[in-house]
Design an enzyme around this catalytic site. Structure first.
Site, PDB file in Angstrom:
ATOM      1  CG  HIS A 125      42.939  39.583  42.900  1.00  0.00           C
ATOM      2  ND1 HIS A 125      41.759  40.185  42.525  1.00  0.00           N
ATOM      3  CD2 HIS A 125      43.710  40.566  43.447  1.00  0.00           C
ATOM      4  CE1 HIS A 125      41.810  41.481  42.826  1.00  0.00           C
ATOM      5  NE2 HIS A 125      42.976  41.730  43.390  1.00  0.00           N
ATOM      6  CG  HIS A 164      42.322  45.835  43.503  1.00  0.00           C
ATOM      7  ND1 HIS A 164      43.198  46.169  44.514  1.00  0.00           N
ATOM      8  CD2 HIS A 164      42.687  46.555  42.419  1.00  0.00           C
ATOM      9  CE1 HIS A 164      44.073  47.062  44.059  1.00  0.00           C
ATOM     10  NE2 HIS A 164      43.783  47.320  42.794  1.00  0.00           N
ATOM     11  CG  ASP A 245      43.716  47.764  48.114  1.00  0.00           C
ATOM     12  OD1 ASP A 245      42.637  47.622  48.724  1.00  0.00           O
ATOM     13  OD2 ASP A 245      44.176  46.888  47.346  1.00  0.00           O
TER      14      ASP A 245
HETATM   15 ZN   LIG Z   1      43.510  45.271  46.411  1.00  0.00          ZN
END
Ligand SMILES: [Zn+2]
Length: 308
Positions: A125, A164, A245
């Site tokens: 990120h 993500h 995840d």
């Molecule tokens: Zn993640």
């Protein structure tokens, strides 16, 4: 296959506030499962300290200085709503970078066919000028540029199966066609980027997955989008942003993968690494917040790396 594993005790000393999902116990769960007999053949290496100058491969100097200034002398400092730093976070982040760069050296020298780096904080990120989403520096992006600068290769592919979207990696390579970035991720979900229409210089391949989907949709995204892009790009090195995840047990998302899916995806990327990259494959831990789901998934992933 010779598979190396990089770890370091400093990765346990990057502390987050109580109740934070990105916690040192994640690595303890991974270390426990990789201590089992099935993993005895792993070539275990203590991560070297990283070269701070390599951070500049992906981030400008004023940003690096800003992160350094945010590291507290004691306690835990907030960088944004969910990204924090503790006194040892700088050293942990630098050592994660050192491990990733050393893993790149290993696969180019032939010391290892593939490498798994069990480090934290994660990195995908972190944008050029923004630390966010539990990430300080973009370790995968730095390692990709390190491979290009140190080993003189042209094309590096980063495959990101964390649930993500890796907005940071996309941001860093947005206009750099020498790096292919492919991501499967839940959408909608944090951080909000990752639509199919975000293609950069033709080097960004996003494969968003709808909430509550699972194995079939994930594997189809791999087969129809990620793997053809890899075959077309023919990378000299494949780096995996390996978040776990998307496992059905994970509390932060709603994708229903099992450890078998990570085994399968690892095998698919190893086939592409054999075809294009001289087997060279470096896998870097990103997310994964259910300790059991994480441990089972890492065991499946590393087991496949070792077996081929
Ligand atoms: Zn993640």
């Amino acid at each position: 296959m010779t598979t190396r594993l990089y770890t370091h005790p400093i990765f346990l000393e990057h502390l987050t506030p109580p109740g934070h999902p990105e916690r040192p116990d994640r690595l303890r769960a991974i270390e426990r499962v990789l201590d089992e007999e099935a993993f005895a053949a792993l070539d275990r290496i203590q991560a070297p300290e990283g070269d701070e100058a390599t951070i500049l491969y992906a981030h400008p100097a004023d940003f690096v200085a800003r992160v350094r200034a945010a590291i507290p002398d004691e306690g835990i400092a907030r960088i944004d709503a969910d990204t924090t730093a503790s006194p040892k976070s700088w050293q942990a982040a630098i050592t994660a970078i050192g491990a990733a760069n050393a893993a790149v050296d290993d696969v180019f020298s032939g010391r290892a066919d593939n490498v798994f780096v069990a480090a934290r904080p994660p990195g995908h990120h972190a944008e050029k000028t923004t630390a966010m989403g539990f990430c300080l520096f973009n370790t995968a992006a730095i390692a990709a540029r390190y491979a290009q600068k140190k080993h003189g290769v042209e094309r590096v592919a980063i495959v990101d199966w964390d649930v993500h979207h890796g907005n940071g990696t996309q941001d860093i390579f947005w206009d750099d066609p020498s790096v292919l970035y492919c991501s499967t991720h839940q959408m909608p979900l944090y951080p909000g980027t990752g639509a199919k229409t975000e293609t950069g210089a033709g080097n960004i391949v996003n494969a968003p997955l709808a909430p509550q989907t699972g194995s079939e949709v994930f594997r189809d995204a791999f087969l129809s989008r990620v793997l053809p892009a890899l075959d077309n790009f023919a990378p000299d090195l494949i780096i995996i942003s390996a978040g776990f995840d998307a496992h059905h047990r994970d509390p932060l998302a709603e994708i229903n993968l099992t450890e078998d899916d990570f085994d399968w995806a690892t095998g698919q990327l190893m086939q592409r690494a054999a075809r294009h990259s001289g087997n060279r494959l470096v896998s870097l831990l990103e997310g994964g917040y259910d300790l059991q789901g994480l441990a089972f998934s890492v065991a499946a992933h590393v087991g496949r790396l070792m077996k081929g």
